[in-house]
Design a protein around this motif. Structure first.
Motif, mmCIF file in Angstrom:
data_model
loop_
_atom_site.group_PDB
_atom_site.id
_atom_site.type_symbol
_atom_site.label_atom_id
_atom_site.label_comp_id
_atom_site.label_asym_id
_atom_site.label_seq_id
_atom_site.Cartn_x
_atom_site.Cartn_y
_atom_site.Cartn_z
ATOM 1 N N LEU A 105 0.817 -1.212 0.000
ATOM 2 C CA LEU A 105 0.000 0.000 0.000
ATOM 3 C C LEU A 105 0.852 1.263 0.000
ATOM 4 O O LEU A 105 0.506 2.261 -0.650
ATOM 5 C CB LEU A 105 -0.927 -0.018 1.222
ATOM 6 C CG LEU A 105 -2.145 0.899 1.189
ATOM 7 C CD1 LEU A 105 -3.000 0.621 -0.043
ATOM 8 C CD2 LEU A 105 -2.975 0.734 2.453
ATOM 9 N N GLY A 106 1.983 1.248 0.715
ATOM 10 C CA GLY A 106 2.863 2.399 0.727
ATOM 11 C C GLY A 106 3.445 2.691 -0.637
ATOM 12 O O GLY A 106 3.625 3.839 -1.033
ATOM 13 N N LYS A 107 3.770 1.649 -1.384
ATOM 14 C CA LYS A 107 4.293 1.836 -2.729
ATOM 15 C C LYS A 107 3.220 2.370 -3.675
ATOM 16 O O LYS A 107 3.520 3.065 -4.655
ATOM 17 C CB LYS A 107 4.859 0.516 -3.263
ATOM 18 C CG LYS A 107 6.140 0.062 -2.552
ATOM 19 C CD LYS A 107 6.674 -1.217 -3.149
ATOM 20 C CE LYS A 107 7.996 -1.611 -2.481
ATOM 21 N NZ LYS A 107 9.071 -0.645 -2.740
ATOM 22 N N LEU A 108 1.971 2.071 -3.363
ATOM 23 C CA LEU A 108 0.864 2.476 -4.239
ATOM 24 C C LEU A 108 0.421 3.922 -3.987
ATOM 25 O O LEU A 108 0.261 4.701 -4.935
ATOM 26 C CB LEU A 108 -0.316 1.525 -4.040
ATOM 27 C CG LEU A 108 -1.534 1.747 -4.939
ATOM 28 C CD1 LEU A 108 -1.174 1.473 -6.398
ATOM 29 C CD2 LEU A 108 -2.686 0.838 -4.500
ATOM 30 N N ILE A 109 0.242 4.302 -2.709
ATOM 31 C CA ILE A 109 -0.318 5.627 -2.409
ATOM 32 C C ILE A 109 0.593 6.482 -1.537
ATOM 33 O O ILE A 109 0.226 7.608 -1.202
ATOM 34 C CB ILE A 109 -1.705 5.500 -1.746
ATOM 35 C CG1 ILE A 109 -1.601 4.793 -0.391
ATOM 36 C CG2 ILE A 109 -2.679 4.789 -2.654
ATOM 37 C CD1 ILE A 109 -2.917 4.738 0.383
ATOM 38 N N GLY A 110 1.748 5.987 -1.151
ATOM 39 C CA GLY A 110 2.643 6.738 -0.278
ATOM 40 C C GLY A 110 2.533 6.263 1.160
ATOM 41 O O GLY A 110 1.482 5.774 1.595
ATOM 42 N N LEU A 111 3.611 6.440 1.915
ATOM 43 C CA LEU A 111 3.673 5.878 3.262
ATOM 44 C C LEU A 111 2.640 6.494 4.199
ATOM 45 O O LEU A 111 1.884 5.777 4.860
ATOM 46 C CB LEU A 111 5.080 6.068 3.838
ATOM 47 C CG LEU A 111 5.259 5.657 5.301
ATOM 48 C CD1 LEU A 111 4.868 4.204 5.509
ATOM 49 C CD2 LEU A 111 6.688 5.899 5.759
ATOM 50 N N GLU A 112 2.612 7.816 4.310
ATOM 51 C CA GLU A 112 1.729 8.435 5.299
ATOM 52 C C GLU A 112 0.255 8.163 5.024
ATOM 53 O O GLU A 112 -0.493 7.815 5.946
ATOM 54 C CB GLU A 112 2.034 9.932 5.397
ATOM 55 C CG GLU A 112 3.419 10.203 5.982
ATOM 56 C CD GLU A 112 3.723 11.677 6.167
ATOM 57 O OE1 GLU A 112 2.782 12.447 6.456
ATOM 58 O OE2 GLU A 112 4.895 12.071 6.032
ATOM 59 N N PRO A 113 -0.244 8.298 3.770
ATOM 60 C CA PRO A 113 -1.646 7.912 3.526
ATOM 61 C C PRO A 113 -1.908 6.429 3.793
ATOM 62 O O PRO A 113 -2.987 6.081 4.276
ATOM 63 C CB PRO A 113 -1.845 8.256 2.040
ATOM 64 C CG PRO A 113 -0.803 9.263 1.728
ATOM 65 C CD PRO A 113 0.373 8.899 2.586
ATOM 66 N N ALA A 114 -0.934 5.574 3.482
ATOM 67 C CA ALA A 114 -1.136 4.144 3.707
ATOM 68 C C ALA A 114 -1.291 3.846 5.188
ATOM 69 O O ALA A 114 -2.171 3.084 5.597
ATOM 70 C CB ALA A 114 0.047 3.359 3.127
ATOM 71 N N VAL A 115 -0.438 4.466 6.010
ATOM 72 C CA VAL A 115 -0.525 4.238 7.454
ATOM 73 C C VAL A 115 -1.865 4.727 7.988
ATOM 74 O O VAL A 115 -2.522 4.046 8.791
ATOM 75 C CB VAL A 115 0.644 4.929 8.178
ATOM 76 C CG1 VAL A 115 0.426 4.933 9.692
ATOM 77 C CG2 VAL A 115 1.961 4.228 7.853
ATOM 78 N N LYS A 116 -2.288 5.890 7.538
ATOM 79 C CA LYS A 116 -3.576 6.420 8.019
ATOM 80 C C LYS A 116 -4.718 5.474 7.651
ATOM 81 O O LYS A 116 -5.591 5.189 8.483
ATOM 82 C CB LYS A 116 -3.821 7.805 7.440
ATOM 83 C CG LYS A 116 -5.169 8.393 7.851
ATOM 84 C CD LYS A 116 -5.326 9.843 7.464
ATOM 85 C CE LYS A 116 -6.695 10.373 7.893
ATOM 86 N NZ LYS A 116 -6.856 11.815 7.668
ATOM 87 N N LEU A 117 -4.719 4.991 6.425
ATOM 88 C CA LEU A 117 -5.791 4.104 5.986
ATOM 89 C C LEU A 117 -5.814 2.812 6.795
ATOM 90 O O LEU A 117 -6.874 2.349 7.235
ATOM 91 C CB LEU A 117 -5.606 3.791 4.492
ATOM 92 C CG LEU A 117 -6.727 3.017 3.815
ATOM 93 C CD1 LEU A 117 -8.029 3.806 3.845
ATOM 94 C CD2 LEU A 117 -6.337 2.706 2.363
ATOM 95 N N ILE A 118 -4.652 2.230 7.018
ATOM 96 C CA ILE A 118 -4.573 0.971 7.775
ATOM 97 C C ILE A 118 -5.018 1.180 9.213
ATOM 98 O O ILE A 118 -5.794 0.385 9.765
ATOM 99 C CB ILE A 118 -3.143 0.414 7.725
ATOM 100 C CG1 ILE A 118 -2.776 -0.001 6.301
ATOM 101 C CG2 ILE A 118 -2.987 -0.762 8.678
ATOM 102 C CD1 ILE A 118 -1.296 -0.252 6.088
ATOM 103 N N VAL A 119 -4.545 2.256 9.837
ATOM 104 C CA VAL A 119 -4.865 2.494 11.243
ATOM 105 C C VAL A 119 -6.348 2.800 11.420
ATOM 106 O O VAL A 119 -6.967 2.372 12.404
ATOM 107 C CB VAL A 119 -3.976 3.625 11.805
ATOM 108 C CG1 VAL A 119 -4.410 4.007 13.216
ATOM 109 C CG2 VAL A 119 -2.516 3.177 11.821
#
Length: 502
Positions: free
Chosen positions: A65-79
């Motif tokens: 997911l980080g490779k797809l949309i970037g690390l910070e948005p990926a973390v927010k979405l997962i959390v």
């Protein structure tokens, strides 16, 4: 049910980065995980190696997911997904046991944002969210007597939950065993025979033990601090700890009052299955040490779910008294909305504060070596979670630099700080400092850290919410950024701004 699941996402919608205590430190690891192969800076400071361990949940999700949309948005979405899945699991379990949703289930839902989650134990929280959903499926297939299908499904499910976090897998085993023990007893078997049959059924969850044994052979962290009753009591009364002491304690007291009310009211009772499940979790809480495989607060993490399962157990004794049900529904919904509002406000305050603090990183070049020193309150004065404790991890996230807030836990971590010149200022808790008047062995007084860190190993000193400190200890360092509770010094003579490329 859909509305309650969606409501669980609300507190995390505003913050650009979920302001959970440990999460920012984990995010530094995620950045190394994603970019160490292409960043010359990260290669200089860190080593990263994938290995099989029961603590990989968010790390594995961040990779694609980080490779797809970037690390910070990926973390927010997962959390954001974690409390939503936790609430969905609680509702599913309650419906399977009661065959409908009693209004009192809303008292349990705020524990999705319990101390364990707000502290940033995201791999554990994800594993428990999956365990609760899996437990709902376990109960349903058991009710339908589809035991062979259940056994086939729960072998891979057990590996999935274990990979996210060992504790969630252990919790799933306890839930499955306790539920089947009560079900067998309700069918007329004695307790001993019921427990034996339940253990046989739950054995399909046991295969990850093989992975655990291999992990322990490779290290896997230490296990210690058994039967620390003072710490366990602290874990009980801080189960909803967030920011405002009185409100958090009153909230916990209200859930205790609701539980007592259900016990004494003639029209209410507790489900035997969920009560027994809560008691099994409570026994595990009492028996577990504080530190398991290097993971701290192992026992504390169970307590929100001990309370939640007691609350989920509340039901009407026979037919529903709709007058009482309406009153309970109004009170429970008010409680749920009030807790959601307070957590939302608290996380918004923390997010705004972190945005101000993180502005200092705009003055830091890529690959810089940054010593972060974060002030923490004395135990007798502080209640609000110290959400900036691992803010230094954002130095890695945004500047690919060296920071000193990662954990040293051989065999239980994927990332290792290999920058030897930083010495003992490579790892947590070197980033934490205190007022010298606090009677604590750790963390160190702020001036002690300022006087003893290896100047040649760092380019910048980033002080966040520090107690009063002596700037002369930094010699001719230049103050290049100052804000509310934040100071950024560039050390002189300046070290190289970044290690050479290539």
């Amino acid at each position: 049910m859909v509305a309650m699941v969606l409501l669980a996402a609300v507190p995390l919608l505003y913050p650009p980065i979920p302001p959970l205590v440990d999460l920012l430190g984990h995010m530094g690891r995620y950045r190394v995980e994603l970019d160490i192969g292409t960043s010359p800076f990260l290669k200089t400071y860190y080593a990263f190696r994938w290995s099989v361990m029961g603590n990989l949940g968010v790390d594995l999700l961040v990779w694609p997911l980080g490779k797809l949309i970037g690390l910070e948005p990926a973390v927010k979405l997962i959390v954001i997904a974690i409390p939503m899945m936790t609430v969905a699991g609680m509702l599913w379990v309650a419906r399977e046991v009661h065959h409908r949703l009693p209004p009192t289930v809303m008292f349990a839902l705020p524990f999705a944002y319990g101390h364990h989650f707000l502290f940033g134990f995201v791999n554990y929280a994800l594993s428990v969210a999956l365990a609760l959903l899996a437990f709902g499926l376990w109960l349903r297939l058991g009710r339908l007597r589809k035991y062979r299908l259940r056994a086939a499904l729960f072998v891979p499910i057990s590996f999935l939950v274990w990979t996210c976090h060992t504790f969630g897998w252990g919790m799933l085993g306890l839930l499955a065993f306790s539920a089947d023990a009560v079900r067998n007893h309700d069918e007329g078997r004695g307790w001993l025979r019921s427990a034996f049959r339940a253990a046989l059924h739950a054995a399909v969850l046991s295969l990850p033990i093989l992975l655990m044994l291999a992990w322990r052979e490779g290290g896997g962290g230490i296990t210690t601090d058994w039967f620390n009753w003072r710490n366990k009591w602290f874990s009980v009364h801080t189960v909803l700890r967030d920011r405002w002491r009185e409100w958090d304690l009153v909230s916990f007291a209200l859930t205790a009052i609701m539980l007592l009310f259900a016990i004494v009211h003639p029209r209410l009772t507790l489900s035997r299955m969920l009560t027994f499940t809560a008691l099994v979790l409570l026994a595990a809480f009492a028996l577990l040490p504080r530190l398991i495989f290097g993971s701290a607060y192992a026992d504390m993490r169970l307590m929100p779910f001990v309370v939640a399962f007691f609350l989920l157990a509340i039901r009407f004794r026979r037919e529903t008294d709709y007058r009482l049900a309406r009153v309970l529904a109004v009170v429970a919904l008010t409680f749920l909305l009030a807790r959601t509002a307070s957590v939302t406000a608290s996380l918004a305050i923390a997010a705004d504060d972190q945005r101000e603090k993180l502005a200092a990183l705009d003055k830091v070049p890529m690959g810089a070596r940054v010593l972060s020193l974060v002030g923490v309150q004395c135990r007798d004065r502080g209640w609000a979670l110290w959400r900036n404790g691992h803010i230094g991890g954002m130095t890695i996230v945004r500047r690919e630099g060296l920071t000193n807030n990662h954990w040293e836990n051989p065999g239980a971590q994927l990332l290792v700080n290999v920058y030897e010149p930083a010495g003992r200022f490579r790892y947590d808790p070197s980033q934490l400092v205190r007022d010298p008047r606090c009677r604590l062995a750790l963390p160190r007084p702020v001036n002690v850290s300022l006087a003893n860190f290896p100047r040649e190993a760092f380019d910048y000193v980033w002080l966040v919410d520090p107690p009063a400190f002596n700037p002369r200890l930094l010699g001719d360092a230049e103050l290049i950024h100052q804000g509310r509770g934040v100071y950024l010094f560039r050390l002189r003579p300046p070290a190289a701004e970044a290690p050479p490329r290539g």
